[in-house]
Enzyme design. Structure first.
Site, PDB file in Angstrom:
ATOM      1  N   GLY A 118       0.821  -1.199   0.000  1.00 46.39           N
ATOM      2  CA  GLY A 118       0.000   0.000   0.000  1.00 46.39           C
ATOM      3  C   GLY A 118       0.857   1.252   0.000  1.00 46.39           C
ATOM      4  O   GLY A 118       1.656   1.484  -0.894  1.00 46.39           O
ATOM      5  N   GLU A 174     -12.931  -5.925  -1.598  1.00 45.19           N
ATOM      6  CA  GLU A 174     -13.682  -5.885  -2.845  1.00 45.19           C
ATOM      7  C   GLU A 174     -15.025  -6.598  -2.679  1.00 45.19           C
ATOM      8  O   GLU A 174     -15.266  -7.288  -1.679  1.00 45.19           O
ATOM      9  CB  GLU A 174     -12.881  -6.569  -3.956  1.00 45.19           C
ATOM     10  CG  GLU A 174     -11.518  -5.958  -4.212  1.00 45.19           C
ATOM     11  CD  GLU A 174     -11.591  -4.587  -4.855  1.00 45.19           C
ATOM     12  OE1 GLU A 174     -12.649  -4.254  -5.433  1.00 45.19           O
ATOM     13  OE2 GLU A 174     -10.595  -3.840  -4.767  1.00 45.19           O
ATOM     14  N   ASP A 185      -3.812 -12.631  -2.599  1.00 46.32           N
ATOM     15  CA  ASP A 185      -3.223 -11.299  -2.680  1.00 46.32           C
ATOM     16  C   ASP A 185      -1.835 -11.281  -2.037  1.00 46.32           C
ATOM     17  O   ASP A 185      -0.897 -10.692  -2.581  1.00 46.32           O
ATOM     18  CB  ASP A 185      -4.141 -10.292  -1.978  1.00 46.32           C
ATOM     19  CG  ASP A 185      -3.564  -8.893  -1.944  1.00 46.32           C
ATOM     20  OD1 ASP A 185      -3.644  -8.198  -2.967  1.00 46.32           O
ATOM     21  OD2 ASP A 185      -3.017  -8.493  -0.895  1.00 46.32           O
ATOM     22  N   LYS A 189       2.050 -10.550  -3.701  1.00 45.75           N
ATOM     23  CA  LYS A 189       2.987  -9.577  -3.134  1.00 45.75           C
ATOM     24  C   LYS A 189       4.284 -10.250  -2.695  1.00 45.75           C
ATOM     25  O   LYS A 189       5.374  -9.685  -2.833  1.00 45.75           O
ATOM     26  CB  LYS A 189       2.323  -8.854  -1.971  1.00 45.75           C
ATOM     27  CG  LYS A 189       1.145  -7.986  -2.397  1.00 45.75           C
ATOM     28  CD  LYS A 189       0.361  -7.458  -1.212  1.00 45.75           C
ATOM     29  CE  LYS A 189      -0.789  -6.577  -1.667  1.00 45.75           C
ATOM     30  NZ  LYS A 189      -1.628  -6.117  -0.537  1.00 45.75           N
ATOM     31  N   GLY A 285      -6.467   0.975   0.929  1.00 50.40           N
ATOM     32  CA  GLY A 285      -7.131   2.264   0.885  1.00 50.40           C
ATOM     33  C   GLY A 285      -6.772   3.043  -0.358  1.00 50.40           C
ATOM     34  O   GLY A 285      -5.731   2.836  -0.975  1.00 50.40           O
TER      35      GLY A 285
END
Length: 399
Positions: A118, A174, A185, A189, A285
């Protein structure tokens, strides 16, 4: 510098807002939208070719998500001599070596800070560490949505479903949260991070177990043992072998991971000369992710190159490189699968001692075939015995 944004959802609109209210050297001149999306701004267009063939556009920001058509759009942009910045961790995890090679061929940059962590400047700092050091460990909380869910289940004493709904309402999750709660996810990453750290193409399959099956009873039990649950991605390198795993893990309530709240991430690397470096910040976010994209745009604007990687290091993936303890909540009839292991029963849960990670993930698939609601978590560090983190009352040695 003139910029085109592909996709105008949460992240894309955040990028637009930051640029519109920021450095005047940057300007968004085109926004690609699908034909079904109403054009509400003069910059919006459904003509991708017009963007690709516009010589005044320097950079394309891809925020559409998913593998396709994002893969094709990124390749076309690079081939047309456009720099590309993306937040799309799925497409980068799968095609990073290809994108990097095509970008080099066309003398442009391909940057992806926003894919991981993020708003944390994780990728940039990982690259800086890897310039000097051999990185041997990457681990941490990579997903703000799952962390928000687990944190709220514990601190607000709520069950999984209402917390997931709240995460959706807040924009952390989502409409289909599968990638977050099932760990995919984090896998993406972790693949991106390991590829940069070890200069290799990541494996296709990574042992993965998410938090879909965690219950309030599980969280309450762990809390009674002064333990906090977090969804963790971890990669370790030992010589020419490396491991990767995504799984729930228990931490002492005083640990940093246990005190990483809400949608925040905590990611660690270990290098041979730098030692431990930990990075903390918002992992989900609109504006934290958009901020990371704009940081990459500044690097392009100011000609600040990133680490050059060929991703050709001949390393061998070993799912059993790590050995640790696990706690399993499942139908007791599945416990027989672990008869050849040292185990204990604690409050109707099975603690399996010092089992290789790859073996445990194979066995849990068999457990789930019998009990689809089963849940497991790793316990502490590999050298930490189960008796140190789970109370001894009502225990029965069965293996």
């Amino acid at each position: 510098m003139k910029i085109a944004i592909l996709g105008f959802g949460t992240v894309g609109s955040g990028v637009y807002d930051i640029i519109a209210n920021g450095d005047t050297r940057m300007r968004v001149t085109a926004i690609f939208i699908r034909p079904t999306h109403p054009a509400t701004m003069p910059e919006m267009t459904t003509d991708l070719d017009a963007i690709l063939n516009d010589p005044t556009i320097d950079v394309i920001v891809e925020t559409m998500g998913g593998l396709h058509p994002a893969h094709d759009y990124i390749l076309q942009a690079l081939q047309h001599g456009k720099h590309v910045v993306t937040a799309n961790k799925a497409v980068v995890a799968k095609y990073l070596p290809e994108f990097t090679a095509v970008a080099a061929q066309h003398h442009v940059q391909f940057y992806f800070e926003a894919t991981t962590g993020g708003g944390i400047p994780w990728i940039r700092n990982l690259e800086r560490a890897a310039r000097i050091d051999q990185i041997d460990t990457i681990e941490g909380i990579f997903n703000g949505t799952s962390n928000y869910i687990l944190d709220q289940m514990q601190r607000a004493h709520l069950d999984f479903d209402p917390v997931l709904l709240a995460a959706k309402d807040m924009g952390y999750a989502e409409a289909d949260p599968s990638a977050d709660i099932d760990g995919e996810d984090v896998v993406n990453k972790l693949k991106i991070s390991a590829a940069l750290a070890y200069n290799m193409a990541p494996p296709r399959d990574v042992p993965t177990f998410g938090i879909r099956n965690v219950s309030k009873a599980d969280i309450d039990f762990f809390a009674s043992q002064h333990q906090v649950l977090r969804l963790i991605g971890k990669s370790k390198r030992d010589g020419d072998h490396y491991s990767m795993v995504v799984e729930p893990r228990l931490y002492s309530e005083t640990a940093l991971a246990a005190n990483t709240f809400e949608n925040f991430n905590l990611i660690r690397l270990h290098g041979q000369t730098i030692g431990d470096l930990q990075f903390y910040g918002q992992g989900a976010g609109k504006y934290p992710t958009a901020n990371a994209i704009v940081q990459d745009l500044f690097d392009i604007l100011e000609n600040a190159p990133h680490l050059d990687r060929s991703f050709d290091q001949p390393l061998h993936f070993d799912a059993n490189l790590n050995v640790t303890d696990y706690v399993l909540r499942a139908d007791p009839m599945t416990f027989a699968m672990f008869n050849d292991r040292e185990t204990e029963i604690v409050n109707d849960r099975l603690v399996i001692k010092q089992i290789p990670t790859g073996d445990m993930h194979k066995l849990i698939r068999g457990v789930l075939a019998i009990d689809a609601d089963a849940f497991m978590a790793a316990i502490g560090d590999s050298e930490l015995a189960a008796k140190d983190v789970l109370h001894q009352q009502d225990q029965e040695v069965i293996g």
